[in-house]
Design a protein around this motif. Sequence first.
Motif, PDB file in Angstrom:
ATOM      1  N   LEU A 184      -0.162  -2.693   4.613  1.00  0.00           N
ATOM      2  CA  LEU A 184       0.984  -1.481   4.350  1.00  0.00           C
ATOM      3  C   LEU A 184       0.275  -0.235   4.404  1.00  0.00           C
ATOM      4  N   THR A 185       0.978   0.780   4.896  1.00  0.00           N
ATOM      5  CA  THR A 185       0.225   2.345   5.008  1.00  0.00           C
ATOM      6  C   THR A 185       0.200   2.750   3.765  1.00  0.00           C
ATOM      7  N   PRO A 186       1.596   3.243   2.975  1.00  0.00           N
ATOM      8  CA  PRO A 186       1.571   4.047   1.953  1.00  0.00           C
ATOM      9  C   PRO A 186       0.511   3.460   0.962  1.00  0.00           C
ATOM     10  N   PRO A 187       0.314   2.245   0.613  1.00  0.00           N
ATOM     11  CA  PRO A 187      -0.721   2.070  -0.506  1.00  0.00           C
ATOM     12  C   PRO A 187      -2.311   2.162  -0.012  1.00  0.00           C
TER      13      PRO A 187
ATOM     14  N   MET B  48      -2.646   5.947  -0.435  1.00  0.00           N
ATOM     15  CA  MET B  48      -3.002   6.251  -1.870  1.00  0.00           C
ATOM     16  C   MET B  48      -4.406   5.882  -2.358  1.00  0.00           C
ATOM     17  N   GLY B  49      -4.865   4.650  -1.733  1.00  0.00           N
ATOM     18  CA  GLY B  49      -6.089   4.142  -2.126  1.00  0.00           C
ATOM     19  C   GLY B  49      -7.133   5.233  -1.663  1.00  0.00           C
TER      20      GLY B  49
ATOM     21  N   ALA C 297       9.217   6.626   2.590  1.00  0.00           N
ATOM     22  CA  ALA C 297       8.080   5.870   2.212  1.00  0.00           C
ATOM     23  C   ALA C 297       7.113   6.699   1.659  1.00  0.00           C
ATOM     24  N   PHE C 298       6.895   7.854   1.972  1.00  0.00           N
ATOM     25  CA  PHE C 298       5.777   8.598   1.873  1.00  0.00           C
ATOM     26  C   PHE C 298       6.211   9.780   0.736  1.00  0.00           C
ATOM     27  N   GLU C 299       7.455   9.769   0.359  1.00  0.00           N
ATOM     28  CA  GLU C 299       7.832  10.704  -0.782  1.00  0.00           C
ATOM     29  C   GLU C 299       6.970  10.440  -2.042  1.00  0.00           C
TER      30      GLU C 299
ATOM     31  N   ASP D  96     -10.837  -3.425  -2.322  1.00  0.00           N
ATOM     32  CA  ASP D  96      -9.469  -4.346  -2.731  1.00  0.00           C
ATOM     33  C   ASP D  96      -8.547  -2.986  -3.258  1.00  0.00           C
ATOM     34  N   LEU D  97      -7.532  -3.008  -2.528  1.00  0.00           N
ATOM     35  CA  LEU D  97      -6.127  -1.939  -2.762  1.00  0.00           C
ATOM     36  C   LEU D  97      -5.177  -2.627  -3.243  1.00  0.00           C
TER      37      LEU D  97
END
Lengths: 380, 349
Positions: free
Chosen positions: A175-178, A181-182, A213-215, A290-291
């Motif tokens: 998944l892209t958004p996590p 964040m990571g 999803a990026f908000e 690990d994310l």
Amino acid sequence: MSVRFIDEFRDGTLAGKLASGIAAAADPGRAYHLMEFCGGHTHAIFRYGVQDLLPQNVRLIHGPGCPVCVLPIPRVAHALQLASEHGVILCTYGDMLRVPGPELRTLLKAKARGADIRMVWSCLDALKIAQANPKREVVFFAIGFETTTPPTAVALSQAKALRLTNFSVHCNHVLTPPAIMGLLATEEHRSGAVPLDGFIGPAHVSAVIGSRAFEPFAERHRRPVVIAGFEPLDVMQSILMLIRQLNDGRAEVENEYTRVVSREGNVKAQAMMAEVFEVREAFEWRGLGDLPLSALKLREEYAAFDAERRFALRHEHVADNKACECPDILRGLKQPADCKLFATICTPENPIGSCMVSSEGACAAWYTYGRTRERRLAAV
Amino acid sequence: MNQIKRRYPRPLDLRQGRIDLGHGSGGRAMAQLIEELFEAQFDNPMLSQRNDQACFPVQAGRMVMTTDGFVISPLFFPGGDIGSLAVHGTINDVAMAGARPLYLACGMILEEGFPLADLRRIVASMAGAAKDAGVPIVTGDTKVVERGKGDGIFITTTGVGVVPDGVNIGADRARPGDAVLLSGSIGDHGTAVLSKRESLSFETEIVSDSAALHGLVAEMVAIVPGIHVMRDPTRGGLAALLNEIAVESGVGIIVRESAIPVVPAVQGACELLGLDPLYVANEGKLCAFCAPEDAERLLAVMSGHPLGRNAAIIGEVIEDDRSFVQMRTTLGGSRIVDWLAGEQLPRIC
């Protein structure tokens, strides 16, 4: 598809106008460190020489958005075990074949030794292979971000409807958004030692998950995100939009790619994914560690189609080559040319690190299209 | 034909029949296949002498010789088939030395079970291509392998030709300042073949550019005998060709993306498939390097030939000890055009 349509997004005159706009907007008193998350953008930037059209103080940092580049070695080892030890027909995307696993073994080498490995263009092809070979176990080794996930979901729900007993999926969908964040949680970025001012957001991924999803990310980390298409003019336009946001002190999610991406995304595809997959508690990313909540696995209802449950797979972990800088390159801390292995023993024909494997990897794009600019960029 | 009919009780069943191991055994079945199919189609006095070799007088001067294997899948594609391709490919390899092709030889490896109807279609196509080109197939060989040990049919052709006096073309002869000319659009053949792949098949009007280029070459060397380099961008496409020449000649090359012709349908197909036309195979195009002062004359003669209608000057040779091929992109930036790196493109020639 009309070609005139494509050419419009590669037009030199328009590019020149955008370049002037960027030069006028960029404040010479500061630098702009912009990360394109997606390998598709990295590829476009190098293929069309976008960096040549930007002022010196606008620097593009190539992110980890290349599915095979972030696949950790234990997962590659699973693919090799499935193909070589379990006698399955292993189907996967072409990019996966050359990814080095333990001892630099690859699926391509396993294939040459007799393993039955088939390159497919879609998970549905793997499903057809399973139907055509009812006496063989067929495993689709699924990789990719949210873009390739819906087709895998479709294939799984079809397999269930068809009650296929010889088809399963080894799921590595991430998944892209996590991941973004990571990335910002790493020490160098948190402390500001390596600046990351804004993000060029993914094109196809956003078509599925929507710009909203990026908000949460933009708000929490105070970084602007501009969703951009994969054409070079899209990338340039998004750079201009990011510079304007940064000049204004804004940190919003903007959408340059409105011809494809909506705020909500593809709701039907999202529903399909939700029916088949659930989020893993954590997943290892090559280079990022690990994310939490960063990958998908098959739901309990689809357990029968889960290759990880169906086959006894060992956890093989081998440390990356110590001199390989892929982890730092994936996090935007270093550039490919900073790596001692780059273009010496690590080349697209003989990749040591994962960034050299796929044409979307930062090292491969740099090697293939950008070697002439090594010296020029070293000073930036 | 009467004689043939008398010799074999039943003619070859070219509609329903299939290749069996007997067709490669050296016995009567093989003799019948050769007579009724290959000789009848290729039809020339040297072949009809039925020797194990063709005998011909040698001219004074320099000769060239080349050989090429054809393993394409699918065997039939828009604009050609493995037969015509096997003739064009080898004629072109001879012609790229500036030479006039004289004769072809042909080796066929047939898989047990291969339909005779397909074989006839392929052989007729070869015969037609050879006749159109004026280059006869004068000797050959046929082998049959067991089912599962071949992919229907593999063809190898060998060609010989003579180089006109004063012509000296070689991959190591590109010099800084040379102009780079391309005879037409790129990517047609590879995308036409891919469009017929079972796993991909898509509807398109793209047709392979497969063609014999020796007529075009003859006109080119007649007007500019001093051409430095000539090569056809087959496997690996234009990108591979430019890199080969850069390395062989120890020079760099700069090309302009906007000058390289790509037909819209090919561009569209490549976008969909994620391919770069620079790396896609061609079978009826050539690339020539010549001194800058010869470039316009060479372009004029190429443009005047049906196979060079869309010819263009696409770039120039520069000094570069790293032998990089660079491209000025349509966007206004620059990038390297590298060798193809292990892409999994299926067999297309």
